[in-house]
Write a protein that holds these residues in place. Structure first.
Motif, PDB file in Angstrom:
ATOM      1  N   VAL A  94       0.847  -1.195   0.000  1.00 54.80           N
ATOM      2  CA  VAL A  94       0.000   0.000   0.000  1.00 54.80           C
ATOM      3  C   VAL A  94       0.876   1.236   0.000  1.00 54.80           C
ATOM      4  CG1 VAL A  94      -1.933  -1.127   1.202  1.00 54.80           C
ATOM      5  CG2 VAL A  94      -0.250   0.147   2.530  1.00 54.80           C
ATOM      6  N   GLU A  95       0.354   2.285  -0.600  1.00 57.03           N
ATOM      7  CA  GLU A  95       0.937   3.612  -0.476  1.00 57.03           C
ATOM      8  C   GLU A  95      -0.034   4.401   0.387  1.00 57.03           C
ATOM      9  OE1 GLU A  95       3.893   4.276  -1.487  1.00 57.03           O
ATOM     10  OE2 GLU A  95       4.161   2.501  -2.738  1.00 57.03           O
ATOM     11  N   THR A  96       0.482   5.279   1.216  1.00 56.45           N
ATOM     12  CA  THR A  96      -0.365   5.991   2.168  1.00 56.45           C
ATOM     13  C   THR A  96      -0.051   7.484   2.169  1.00 56.45           C
ATOM     14  OG1 THR A  96       1.184   5.707   4.011  1.00 56.45           O
ATOM     15  CG2 THR A  96      -0.449   3.947   3.664  1.00 56.45           C
ATOM     16  N   THR A  97      -0.919   8.241   2.816  1.00 58.60           N
ATOM     17  CA  THR A  97      -0.711   9.681   2.938  1.00 58.60           C
ATOM     18  C   THR A  97       0.265  10.029   4.057  1.00 58.60           C
ATOM     19  OG1 THR A  97      -2.625   9.904   4.400  1.00 58.60           O
ATOM     20  CG2 THR A  97      -3.000  10.267   2.038  1.00 58.60           C
ATOM     21  N   GLY A  98       0.680   9.052   4.824  1.00 60.90           N
ATOM     22  CA  GLY A  98       1.597   9.288   5.938  1.00 60.90           C
ATOM     23  C   GLY A  98       1.932   7.998   6.650  1.00 60.90           C
ATOM     24  N   LEU A  99       2.486   8.128   7.837  1.00 60.36           N
ATOM     25  CA  LEU A  99       3.007   6.976   8.569  1.00 60.36           C
ATOM     26  C   LEU A  99       2.124   6.473   9.707  1.00 60.36           C
ATOM     27  CD1 LEU A  99       6.729   8.147   8.808  1.00 60.36           C
ATOM     28  CD2 LEU A  99       5.705   6.576   7.142  1.00 60.36           C
ATOM     29  N   ASP A 102      -3.746   8.748   8.883  1.00 61.67           N
ATOM     30  CA  ASP A 102      -3.469   8.764   7.460  1.00 61.67           C
ATOM     31  C   ASP A 102      -4.284   7.696   6.736  1.00 61.67           C
ATOM     32  OD1 ASP A 102      -1.406  10.868   7.250  1.00 61.67           O
ATOM     33  OD2 ASP A 102      -0.305   9.556   8.613  1.00 61.67           O
ATOM     34  N   ASP A 103      -4.288   7.784   5.409  1.00 61.33           N
ATOM     35  CA  ASP A 103      -5.139   6.911   4.597  1.00 61.33           C
ATOM     36  C   ASP A 103      -4.336   6.190   3.517  1.00 61.33           C
ATOM     37  OD1 ASP A 103      -7.648   7.681   5.782  1.00 61.33           O
ATOM     38  OD2 ASP A 103      -7.528   9.549   4.655  1.00 61.33           O
ATOM     39  N   ILE A 104      -4.885   5.076   3.064  1.00 64.36           N
ATOM     40  CA  ILE A 104      -4.356   4.372   1.898  1.00 64.36           C
ATOM     41  C   ILE A 104      -4.677   5.204   0.664  1.00 64.36           C
ATOM     42  CG2 ILE A 104      -4.645   2.344   0.431  1.00 64.36           C
ATOM     43  CD1 ILE A 104      -5.175   0.709   2.931  1.00 64.36           C
ATOM     44  N   ILE A 105      -3.699   5.331  -0.235  1.00 62.10           N
ATOM     45  CA  ILE A 105      -3.965   6.007  -1.501  1.00 62.10           C
ATOM     46  C   ILE A 105      -3.745   5.073  -2.703  1.00 62.10           C
ATOM     47  CG2 ILE A 105      -3.638   8.363  -0.695  1.00 62.10           C
ATOM     48  CD1 ILE A 105      -0.766   8.229  -1.808  1.00 62.10           C
ATOM     49  N   LEU A 151      -5.847   2.875  -7.337  1.00 60.29           N
ATOM     50  CA  LEU A 151      -5.718   4.072  -6.527  1.00 60.29           C
ATOM     51  C   LEU A 151      -6.890   4.083  -5.572  1.00 60.29           C
ATOM     52  CD1 LEU A 151      -4.733   6.868  -9.065  1.00 60.29           C
ATOM     53  CD2 LEU A 151      -3.270   5.734  -7.405  1.00 60.29           C
ATOM     54  N   VAL A 152      -6.750   4.761  -4.461  1.00 57.31           N
ATOM     55  CA  VAL A 152      -7.814   4.829  -3.458  1.00 57.31           C
ATOM     56  C   VAL A 152      -7.976   6.287  -3.048  1.00 57.31           C
ATOM     57  CG1 VAL A 152      -8.569   4.086  -1.167  1.00 57.31           C
ATOM     58  CG2 VAL A 152      -7.247   2.520  -2.617  1.00 57.31           C
ATOM     59  N   LYS A 153      -9.217   6.751  -3.102  1.00 56.74           N
ATOM     60  CA  LYS A 153      -9.481   8.131  -2.677  1.00 56.74           C
ATOM     61  C   LYS A 153      -9.370   8.199  -1.155  1.00 56.74           C
ATOM     62  CE  LYS A 153     -12.247  11.212  -4.535  1.00 56.74           C
ATOM     63  NZ  LYS A 153     -13.465  11.665  -5.183  1.00 56.74           N
ATOM     64  N   PRO A 154      -8.507   9.059  -0.632  1.00 51.60           N
ATOM     65  CA  PRO A 154      -8.383   9.177   0.826  1.00 51.60           C
ATOM     66  C   PRO A 154      -9.684   9.687   1.446  1.00 51.60           C
ATOM     67  CG  PRO A 154      -6.598  10.340  -0.297  1.00 51.60           C
ATOM     68  CD  PRO A 154      -7.590   9.952  -1.337  1.00 51.60           C
ATOM     69  N   GLU A 155      -9.932   9.287   2.673  1.00 48.69           N
ATOM     70  CA  GLU A 155     -11.124   9.761   3.381  1.00 48.69           C
ATOM     71  C   GLU A 155     -10.993  11.234   3.736  1.00 48.69           C
ATOM     72  OE1 GLU A 155     -12.198   7.316   6.696  1.00 48.69           O
ATOM     73  OE2 GLU A 155     -12.117   5.486   5.497  1.00 48.69           O
ATOM     74  N   MET A 182      -3.079  16.805   1.608  1.00 44.69           N
ATOM     75  CA  MET A 182      -2.068  15.763   1.484  1.00 44.69           C
ATOM     76  C   MET A 182      -0.677  16.390   1.427  1.00 44.69           C
ATOM     77  SD  MET A 182      -2.139  12.482  -1.064  1.00 44.69           S
ATOM     78  CE  MET A 182      -1.735  13.319  -2.572  1.00 44.69           C
ATOM     79  N   LYS A 183       0.217  15.817   2.137  1.00 38.07           N
ATOM     80  CA  LYS A 183       1.567  16.350   2.237  1.00 38.07           C
ATOM     81  C   LYS A 183       2.296  16.292   0.894  1.00 38.07           C
ATOM     82  CE  LYS A 183       1.512  14.403   6.835  1.00 38.07           C
ATOM     83  NZ  LYS A 183       0.325  13.585   6.702  1.00 38.07           N
TER      84      LYS A 183
END
Length: 106
Positions: free
Chosen positions: A13-18, A23-26, A46-50, A56-57
């Protein structure tokens, strides 16, 4: 040697943070192989973050290459559940780099 009574699923998974609580899965990627190493199935989306993607950073874009526009039509993780859940179960061995991090988000 891999055992034939298990299913082997690679997860990334790739995420918006740690932090899984903030943070959310993207992006999610799943790849299932047989005990002899043959690909059985795969899934990637791809996954739309909540949370609002505008917050997003910048580092996420730098690391992943995804821009805010990448998520405009991406599905939510919840809407992907029917496609993602079959990759998990009691007979699954999850494989991945830093899998303990990834599994917290799923």
């Amino acid at each position: 040697m891999l055992k034939q009574w298990y299913r082997y699923v690679f997860l990334d998974v790739e995420t918006t943070g740690l932090h899984h609580d903030n943070d959310d899965i993207i992006q999610i990627w799943l790849y299932e192989i047989s005990c002899d190493g043959k690909m059985l199935s795969s899934f990637q989306s791809l996954v739309k973050p909540e949370r609002d993607v505008a917050s997003m950073k910048e580092i996420v874009t730098y690391i992943t290459g995804f821009t805010l526009e990448s998520f405009a039509t991406a599905p939510s993780l919840q809407s992907l559940a029917d496609q993602v859940l079959p990759y998990f179960g009691d007979d699954v061995i999850l494989v991945g780099h830093n899998i303990s991090f990834d599994i917290q988000f799923v």
